[in-house]
Design a protein around this motif. Sequence first.
Motif, PDB file in Angstrom:
ATOM      1  N   ALA A  91      -7.760  -2.516   1.099  1.00  0.00           N
ATOM      2  CA  ALA A  91      -7.871  -3.533   0.058  1.00  0.00           C
ATOM      3  C   ALA A  91      -7.467  -2.978  -1.302  1.00  0.00           C
ATOM      4  O   ALA A  91      -6.762  -3.648  -2.074  1.00  0.00           O
ATOM      5  CB  ALA A  91      -9.302  -4.069   0.008  1.00  0.00           C
ATOM      6  N   GLU A  92      -7.884  -1.757  -1.612  1.00  0.00           N
ATOM      7  CA  GLU A  92      -7.516  -1.158  -2.894  1.00  0.00           C
ATOM      8  C   GLU A  92      -6.008  -0.936  -2.970  1.00  0.00           C
ATOM      9  O   GLU A  92      -5.382  -1.179  -4.016  1.00  0.00           O
ATOM     10  CB  GLU A  92      -8.254   0.162  -3.092  1.00  0.00           C
ATOM     11  CG  GLU A  92      -7.870   0.930  -4.349  1.00  0.00           C
ATOM     12  CD  GLU A  92      -8.082   0.167  -5.648  1.00  0.00           C
ATOM     13  OE1 GLU A  92      -7.447   0.540  -6.657  1.00  0.00           O
ATOM     14  OE2 GLU A  92      -8.870  -0.803  -5.665  1.00  0.00           O
ATOM     15  N   ALA A  93      -5.405  -0.479  -1.889  1.00  0.00           N
ATOM     16  CA  ALA A  93      -3.952  -0.276  -1.877  1.00  0.00           C
ATOM     17  C   ALA A  93      -3.217  -1.598  -2.046  1.00  0.00           C
ATOM     18  O   ALA A  93      -2.188  -1.673  -2.733  1.00  0.00           O
ATOM     19  CB  ALA A  93      -3.534   0.401  -0.572  1.00  0.00           C
TER      20      ALA A  93
ATOM     21  N   ALA B 125      -3.205   5.339   2.797  1.00  0.00           N
ATOM     22  CA  ALA B 125      -3.301   6.724   3.247  1.00  0.00           C
ATOM     23  C   ALA B 125      -2.778   7.692   2.190  1.00  0.00           C
ATOM     24  O   ALA B 125      -3.346   8.779   1.989  1.00  0.00           O
ATOM     25  CB  ALA B 125      -2.532   6.901   4.555  1.00  0.00           C
ATOM     26  N   VAL B 126      -1.711   7.304   1.505  1.00  0.00           N
ATOM     27  CA  VAL B 126      -1.176   8.154   0.434  1.00  0.00           C
ATOM     28  C   VAL B 126      -2.186   8.277  -0.696  1.00  0.00           C
ATOM     29  O   VAL B 126      -2.472   9.374  -1.194  1.00  0.00           O
ATOM     30  CB  VAL B 126       0.163   7.582  -0.083  1.00  0.00           C
ATOM     31  CG1 VAL B 126       0.648   8.376  -1.294  1.00  0.00           C
ATOM     32  CG2 VAL B 126       1.221   7.604   1.019  1.00  0.00           C
ATOM     33  N   LEU B 127      -2.770   7.164  -1.111  1.00  0.00           N
ATOM     34  CA  LEU B 127      -3.742   7.178  -2.204  1.00  0.00           C
ATOM     35  C   LEU B 127      -4.995   7.968  -1.834  1.00  0.00           C
ATOM     36  O   LEU B 127      -5.639   8.570  -2.702  1.00  0.00           O
ATOM     37  CB  LEU B 127      -4.123   5.743  -2.585  1.00  0.00           C
ATOM     38  CG  LEU B 127      -3.035   4.921  -3.266  1.00  0.00           C
ATOM     39  CD1 LEU B 127      -3.481   3.473  -3.429  1.00  0.00           C
ATOM     40  CD2 LEU B 127      -2.658   5.516  -4.612  1.00  0.00           C
ATOM     41  N   ALA B 128      -5.337   7.981  -0.547  1.00  0.00           N
ATOM     42  CA  ALA B 128      -6.515   8.709  -0.090  1.00  0.00           C
ATOM     43  C   ALA B 128      -6.263  10.210   0.055  1.00  0.00           C
ATOM     44  O   ALA B 128      -7.179  10.962   0.366  1.00  0.00           O
ATOM     45  CB  ALA B 128      -6.997   8.132   1.245  1.00  0.00           C
ATOM     46  N   GLY B 129      -5.010  10.639  -0.157  1.00  0.00           N
ATOM     47  CA  GLY B 129      -4.679  12.049  -0.008  1.00  0.00           C
ATOM     48  C   GLY B 129      -4.497  12.489   1.433  1.00  0.00           C
ATOM     49  O   GLY B 129      -4.443  13.684   1.722  1.00  0.00           O
ATOM     50  N   ALA B 130      -4.379  11.511   2.350  1.00  0.00           N
ATOM     51  CA  ALA B 130      -4.228  11.836   3.766  1.00  0.00           C
ATOM     52  C   ALA B 130      -2.787  12.158   4.150  1.00  0.00           C
ATOM     53  O   ALA B 130      -2.535  12.650   5.244  1.00  0.00           O
ATOM     54  CB  ALA B 130      -4.728  10.678   4.621  1.00  0.00           C
TER      55      ALA B 130
ATOM     56  N   ALA C 219       3.554  -8.799  -3.250  1.00  0.00           N
ATOM     57  CA  ALA C 219       2.478  -9.632  -2.713  1.00  0.00           C
ATOM     58  C   ALA C 219       2.421  -9.430  -1.199  1.00  0.00           C
ATOM     59  O   ALA C 219       2.810 -10.301  -0.419  1.00  0.00           O
ATOM     60  CB  ALA C 219       2.712 -11.095  -3.063  1.00  0.00           C
ATOM     61  N   CYS C 220       1.930  -8.273  -0.795  1.00  0.00           N
ATOM     62  CA  CYS C 220       1.923  -7.929   0.628  1.00  0.00           C
ATOM     63  C   CYS C 220       0.631  -8.385   1.298  1.00  0.00           C
ATOM     64  O   CYS C 220      -0.338  -8.763   0.646  1.00  0.00           O
ATOM     65  CB  CYS C 220       2.121  -6.431   0.816  1.00  0.00           C
ATOM     66  SG  CYS C 220       0.712  -5.413   0.330  1.00  0.00           S
ATOM     67  N   GLU C 221       0.625  -8.339   2.624  1.00  0.00           N
ATOM     68  CA  GLU C 221      -0.587  -8.612   3.383  1.00  0.00           C
ATOM     69  C   GLU C 221      -1.385  -7.316   3.541  1.00  0.00           C
ATOM     70  O   GLU C 221      -0.852  -6.216   3.329  1.00  0.00           O
ATOM     71  CB  GLU C 221      -0.239  -9.205   4.742  1.00  0.00           C
ATOM     72  CG  GLU C 221       0.583  -8.312   5.650  1.00  0.00           C
ATOM     73  CD  GLU C 221       1.043  -9.058   6.894  1.00  0.00           C
ATOM     74  OE1 GLU C 221       0.231  -9.149   7.832  1.00  0.00           O
ATOM     75  OE2 GLU C 221       2.192  -9.554   6.916  1.00  0.00           O
ATOM     76  N   PRO C 222      -2.674  -7.403   3.926  1.00  0.00           N
ATOM     77  CA  PRO C 222      -3.476  -6.183   4.047  1.00  0.00           C
ATOM     78  C   PRO C 222      -2.855  -5.135   4.973  1.00  0.00           C
ATOM     79  O   PRO C 222      -2.836  -3.939   4.634  1.00  0.00           O
ATOM     80  CB  PRO C 222      -4.810  -6.693   4.592  1.00  0.00           C
ATOM     81  CG  PRO C 222      -4.908  -8.096   4.088  1.00  0.00           C
ATOM     82  CD  PRO C 222      -3.497  -8.618   4.106  1.00  0.00           C
TER      83      PRO C 222
ATOM     84  N   LEU D 145      -7.702  -9.525  -3.838  1.00  0.00           N
ATOM     85  CA  LEU D 145      -7.199  -9.197  -5.169  1.00  0.00           C
ATOM     86  C   LEU D 145      -8.300  -9.281  -6.222  1.00  0.00           C
ATOM     87  O   LEU D 145      -8.277  -8.542  -7.205  1.00  0.00           O
ATOM     88  CB  LEU D 145      -6.032 -10.125  -5.528  1.00  0.00           C
ATOM     89  CG  LEU D 145      -4.773  -9.943  -4.686  1.00  0.00           C
ATOM     90  CD1 LEU D 145      -3.743 -11.009  -5.046  1.00  0.00           C
ATOM     91  CD2 LEU D 145      -4.181  -8.551  -4.836  1.00  0.00           C
ATOM     92  N   ALA D 146      -9.263 -10.152  -5.995  1.00  0.00           N
ATOM     93  CA  ALA D 146     -10.373 -10.273  -6.931  1.00  0.00           C
ATOM     94  C   ALA D 146     -11.487  -9.276  -6.644  1.00  0.00           C
ATOM     95  O   ALA D 146     -12.480  -9.232  -7.376  1.00  0.00           O
ATOM     96  CB  ALA D 146     -10.929 -11.697  -6.885  1.00  0.00           C
TER      97      ALA D 146
END
Length: 313
Positions: A257-259, A281-286, A270-273, A310-311
């Motif tokens: 959701a955060e990504a 995974a990139v944002l999580a450092g994985a 405007a992508c889907e989940p 988004l909200a």
Amino acid sequence: MSVGPVTRDDVVRAAETIRGRVRRTPLLDGSDIAPRLSLKAELFQHGGSFKARGVTNRLAAMTAGERERGVAGASAGNHAIALAWGAAGEGLDSLVFSWSGASTFKLDRASALGARIDMEADDPSDAFARLEEHLERSGATLVHPFDDPLVMAGQGTVGLEILEDAPGVDVVVVPVGGGGLIGGIAAAVAPRGVRVVGVEPEGSAALLRGLEAGEPVPVAPETIASGLDAPFAGTRALQVCAAAGVEVVTVTDAQIAEAMRRLYAEAKLACEPAAAAGVAAVLAGAVEGDSIVAVVSGGNVGPEIASDILAGR
């Protein structure tokens, strides 16, 4: 490097088959989200996801007799849309087996494109069982959402385009449901020395379980990423991924959701989940690399779900 039942040559042939029939999607700068990140924007594909590539390659191989009997598949939504779109373009009858709880937004789009939708199944496994019964009765041609060599090869053309647009790429990050997309991409890019990392929701880790077991393992998906809720990873995908040394990591629904929010706010996508899983995974450092491409695999999401995520609800 041999990568099993789908080879790089198969993907190259698929690229020639589907050329001019599907869109060549852009590779976008994602450095506002993470350093050294690029985004393969498959949400701009016909039907709103990468699925059109595999469907187009599979339908091109049908005989005249097969075309008369129509096509059928099972899907929670994106494959349904792509199959309806492809079948309509070829003048073919199409029937999609889905299940209660699947995305009505996606299935309504498939229906609007001309597909008949069977919603009698309670879950994905039941939908696949109903599909098999229909194929035996009708003689319709199966267009599998992921475990078909022609479908996988068509989906793997995403990898060829990445190599052309980002020749220095060292890691491709791919959201995973049944494994058709990652299997095709691995066949295309692993022989060129590129690492492939699959990303699954913690609640729907069919590829990870299958690679651990060496065979498909049934799972009961539970995730906000409805595009990644396949009930198992395909046999061919498992073979390709094992031979190519594909790595698999999992992310939480909260990370997905955060990504998705970051992609919307910073990349204006405007992508889907499901499509945000790689970026999660990139944002999580994985996932780390000098040049990372994350596949943003689709953009079919109902307005209620999108607005809630988004909200931050």
